[in-house]
Design an enzyme around this catalytic site. Structure first.
Site, PDB file in Angstrom:
ATOM      1  N   ASP A  29      -0.225   4.450   0.739  1.00 49.50           N
ATOM      2  CA  ASP A  29      -0.605   5.501   1.678  1.00 49.50           C
ATOM      3  C   ASP A  29       0.089   5.298   3.021  1.00 49.50           C
ATOM      4  O   ASP A  29       0.521   4.202   3.375  1.00 49.50           O
ATOM      5  CB  ASP A  29      -2.125   5.547   1.871  1.00 49.50           C
ATOM      6  CG  ASP A  29      -2.711   4.227   2.338  1.00 49.50           C
ATOM      7  OD1 ASP A  29      -2.390   3.191   1.737  1.00 49.50           O
ATOM      8  OD2 ASP A  29      -3.483   4.225   3.310  1.00 49.50           O
ATOM      9  N   GLU A  70       4.186  -6.096   3.350  1.00 49.66           N
ATOM     10  CA  GLU A  70       4.245  -5.410   4.652  1.00 49.66           C
ATOM     11  C   GLU A  70       5.496  -5.865   5.404  1.00 49.66           C
ATOM     12  O   GLU A  70       5.997  -6.977   5.190  1.00 49.66           O
ATOM     13  CB  GLU A  70       3.002  -5.754   5.482  1.00 49.66           C
ATOM     14  CG  GLU A  70       1.710  -5.162   4.965  1.00 49.66           C
ATOM     15  CD  GLU A  70       1.398  -3.791   5.572  1.00 49.66           C
ATOM     16  OE1 GLU A  70       2.294  -3.203   6.203  1.00 49.66           O
ATOM     17  OE2 GLU A  70       0.257  -3.338   5.403  1.00 49.66           O
ATOM     18  N   HIS A  81       0.835  -1.203   0.000  1.00 54.39           N
ATOM     19  CA  HIS A  81       0.000   0.000   0.000  1.00 54.39           C
ATOM     20  C   HIS A  81       0.872   1.256   0.000  1.00 54.39           C
ATOM     21  O   HIS A  81       1.887   1.328   0.682  1.00 54.39           O
ATOM     22  CB  HIS A  81      -1.000  -0.005   1.160  1.00 54.39           C
ATOM     23  CG  HIS A  81      -0.412   0.106   2.532  1.00 54.39           C
ATOM     24  ND1 HIS A  81      -0.077   1.322   3.105  1.00 54.39           N
ATOM     25  CD2 HIS A  81      -0.124  -0.830   3.459  1.00 54.39           C
ATOM     26  CE1 HIS A  81       0.392   1.118   4.332  1.00 54.39           C
ATOM     27  NE2 HIS A  81       0.384  -0.187   4.570  1.00 54.39           N
ATOM     28  N   HIS A  96       3.895   3.322  12.040  1.00 55.08           N
ATOM     29  CA  HIS A  96       3.158   4.378  12.738  1.00 55.08           C
ATOM     30  C   HIS A  96       3.984   5.048  13.842  1.00 55.08           C
ATOM     31  O   HIS A  96       3.445   5.825  14.627  1.00 55.08           O
ATOM     32  CB  HIS A  96       1.847   3.842  13.341  1.00 55.08           C
ATOM     33  CG  HIS A  96       0.911   3.250  12.341  1.00 55.08           C
ATOM     34  ND1 HIS A  96      -0.383   2.887  12.656  1.00 55.08           N
ATOM     35  CD2 HIS A  96       1.060   2.949  11.027  1.00 55.08           C
ATOM     36  CE1 HIS A  96      -0.984   2.392  11.592  1.00 55.08           C
ATOM     37  NE2 HIS A  96      -0.118   2.412  10.584  1.00 55.08           N
ATOM     38  N   GLU A 152      -5.268   1.873   2.437  1.00 54.64           N
ATOM     39  CA  GLU A 152      -5.103   0.770   3.395  1.00 54.64           C
ATOM     40  C   GLU A 152      -5.127   1.246   4.822  1.00 54.64           C
ATOM     41  O   GLU A 152      -5.683   0.575   5.701  1.00 54.64           O
ATOM     42  CB  GLU A 152      -3.795   0.019   3.099  1.00 54.64           C
ATOM     43  CG  GLU A 152      -3.635  -1.295   3.829  1.00 54.64           C
ATOM     44  CD  GLU A 152      -3.023  -1.174   5.237  1.00 54.64           C
ATOM     45  OE1 GLU A 152      -3.020  -2.173   5.970  1.00 54.64           O
ATOM     46  OE2 GLU A 152      -2.545  -0.064   5.590  1.00 54.64           O
ATOM     47  N   GLU A 153      -4.510   2.389   5.100  1.00 57.58           N
ATOM     48  CA  GLU A 153      -4.426   2.841   6.485  1.00 57.58           C
ATOM     49  C   GLU A 153      -5.801   3.187   7.054  1.00 57.58           C
ATOM     50  O   GLU A 153      -6.024   3.059   8.260  1.00 57.58           O
ATOM     51  CB  GLU A 153      -3.484   4.049   6.595  1.00 57.58           C
ATOM     52  CG  GLU A 153      -2.026   3.739   6.301  1.00 57.58           C
ATOM     53  CD  GLU A 153      -1.379   2.823   7.331  1.00 57.58           C
ATOM     54  OE1 GLU A 153      -2.050   2.409   8.295  1.00 57.58           O
ATOM     55  OE2 GLU A 153      -0.184   2.525   7.171  1.00 57.58           O
ATOM     56  N   ASP A 212       6.518   1.140   6.627  1.00 58.80           N
ATOM     57  CA  ASP A 212       5.071   0.910   6.481  1.00 58.80           C
ATOM     58  C   ASP A 212       4.491   1.846   5.428  1.00 58.80           C
ATOM     59  O   ASP A 212       3.963   2.892   5.761  1.00 58.80           O
ATOM     60  CB  ASP A 212       4.370   1.113   7.823  1.00 58.80           C
ATOM     61  CG  ASP A 212       2.909   0.724   7.800  1.00 58.80           C
ATOM     62  OD1 ASP A 212       2.522  -0.092   6.944  1.00 58.80           O
ATOM     63  OD2 ASP A 212       2.155   1.238   8.628  1.00 58.80           O
TER      64      ASP A 212
END
Length: 438
Positions: free
Chosen positions: A79, A171, A77, A409, A145-146, A110
């Site tokens: 984003d 991931e 992903h 994150h 995705e987030e 990430d």
């Protein structure tokens, strides 16, 4: 297949991969704002010679290499989450930094590093003539995705009509091969009350106090053991074969959990009794749990039963438009999934790793002491697009990606060049090993 040649080719592209990732970091792209990142990734696919490149109506970038029969996919992903409190960062998260061994910046682990490795894994396949009439490789650079993991693949599978034979999630896996994850869902609890003047609270019915009782029960559901003397048996019961036919996979994935994540209220003023209170619950689900069972679990809590029709328990929906303006509504339910150890793609990925790097996790010097003792075949703590790929649609999914799970994150996020190169080489070798046996 010359595995040493694949390794050498991967090392050759370290500088290109580094530049690609650094460019991506410099483009902010929270969910529904990923257009700039998609355009940059498309440029890289064009540069390295992908055979077909498409952007679907949701905004997912689909790059194809080869023209063979089986469609084998790699997903990442584009984003990222926001940066949070900037004072916690030691560097500019959207400028990042580079050393001889690592790259820092929001999205490096990430999980834009996985996209970089997948694009160059496909490039290596083309360079070394590994592409055959047996397979086509799809690199899916996915959006949103987030905000709503898996929504992108729900669109790809159901609307684009693209259904690969398997998907490798890129991931971060800390050098491991991951075969599953707990699911999750977003639950809302609404409580009604009756307002009155705060000087005489006995005249009203305080919704906040009702919710306080319910939250005590929610905490007990999470914290209690399976054999508590109270009426609330804890979520750990799903690890016991007496309560869960899927207890073995539940033990592999880990027990479920539930916690309050948000709280809201309604009241005429600060001088009045609240006439409404709502909470969001983050529910993590292990094998054997369903969205129906999780909702019913909350509905059967003693405090919820006590307040009867004044309480509503429901599941959130997601309908935020993507950067293209398309809205694709879906329930906020992200199923648990786990692929068997003896599945052909699990065995193929283990075989590739065994032939190229042995049977222990690999990584940079600063990570290796943490990685090596951990099992090579493992699972994620967090949620991924696998919730839809395999959880909703039963397309086999396996995980292997650069970077570290604990960087996701977090402030001062970084990844390692050695991870980028290693993953690209593993990706390049996997389709050949898989199609030789399947």
């Amino acid at each position: 297949m010359d595995l040493d040649a694949i390794k050498q080719q991967g090392k050759k592209y370290e500088t290109d991969m580094t530049k690609f990732l650094r460019d991506m970091v410099k483009i902010p792209g929270e969910s529904a704002e990923e257009k700039g990142k998609i355009e940059r990734a498309k440029q890289e696919m064009e540069k390295v010679g992908f055979d077909k490149i498409e952007i679907d109506k949701m905004g997912n970038l689909l790059g194809y290499m080869g023209h063979g029969e089986k469609l084998l996919a790699f997903d990442g992903h584009i984003d990222t989450v926001g940066v949070g409190e900037k004072k916690n960062w030691k560097f500019d998260p959207y400028d990042g930094y580079e050393t001889d061994t690592e790259i820092g910046g929001r999205g490096t682990s990430d999980q834009e590093g996985g996209i970089v490795s997948a694009v160059y894994g496909a490039k290596i396949m083309k360079d070394l003539d590994l592409l055959t009439d047996k397979y086509t490789v799809l690199v899916a650079v996915t959006v949103q995705e987030e905000d709503c993991d898996g929504l992108n693949w729900q669109y790809i599978i159901n609307e684009d009509k693209v259904r690969p034979e398997f998907v490798v999630s890129t991931e971060p896996t800390d050098g491991g091969i991951y075969r599953g994850q707990r699911g999750r869902m977003e639950i809302r609890v609404d409580v009604k009350g009756v307002s009155c003047h705060g000087s005489a609270p006995e005249r009203g019915d305080n919704a906040i106090y009702k919710m306080a009782d319910i939250l005590q029960d929610v905490r007990a559901l999470n914290n209690n053991g399976e054999n508590e003397s109270t009426v609330i048996r804890g979520l750990s019961k799903m690890l016991d074969e007496k309560y869960n036919p899927q207890w073995q996979e539940a033990r592999f994935l880990g027990r479920g959990s539930v916690t309050a994540s948000q709280i809201f209220f309604s009241s005429p003023s600060r001088c009045a009794v609240a006439d409404g209170c709502s909470v969001s619950l983050d529910r993590r689900m292990t094998a054997g749990e369903t969205w129906e069972s999780c909702l019913e679990e909350i509905r059967q809590l003693p405090a919820v039963q006590k307040y009867g029709e004044d309480v509503k328990v429901s599941m959130y929906d997601y309908d935020r438009p993507s950067y293209t303006g398309l809205s694709y509504p879906i329930e906020c339910f992200f199923p648990t999934w786990v692929i068997p150890e003896d599945h052909p793609v699990t065995e193929a990925l283990l075989d590739v790793h065994h032939q190229m790097f042995g049977d222990v996790r690999q990584g940079p010097a600063e990570q290796i002491k943490m990685r090596e003792p951990r099992p090579l075949l493992d699972k994620w703590t967090f949620s991924t697009n696998g919730v839809t790929i395999m959880g909703r649609n039963n397309v086999p999914c396996i995980g292997y990606g650069p970077g570290a799970e604990d960087q996701a994150h977090a402030p001062n996020e970084k990844t390692w060049k050695a991870d980028l190169v290693r993953c690209a080489t593993v990706y390049a070798a996997l389709p050949t090993i898989y199609t030789e046996k399947n």
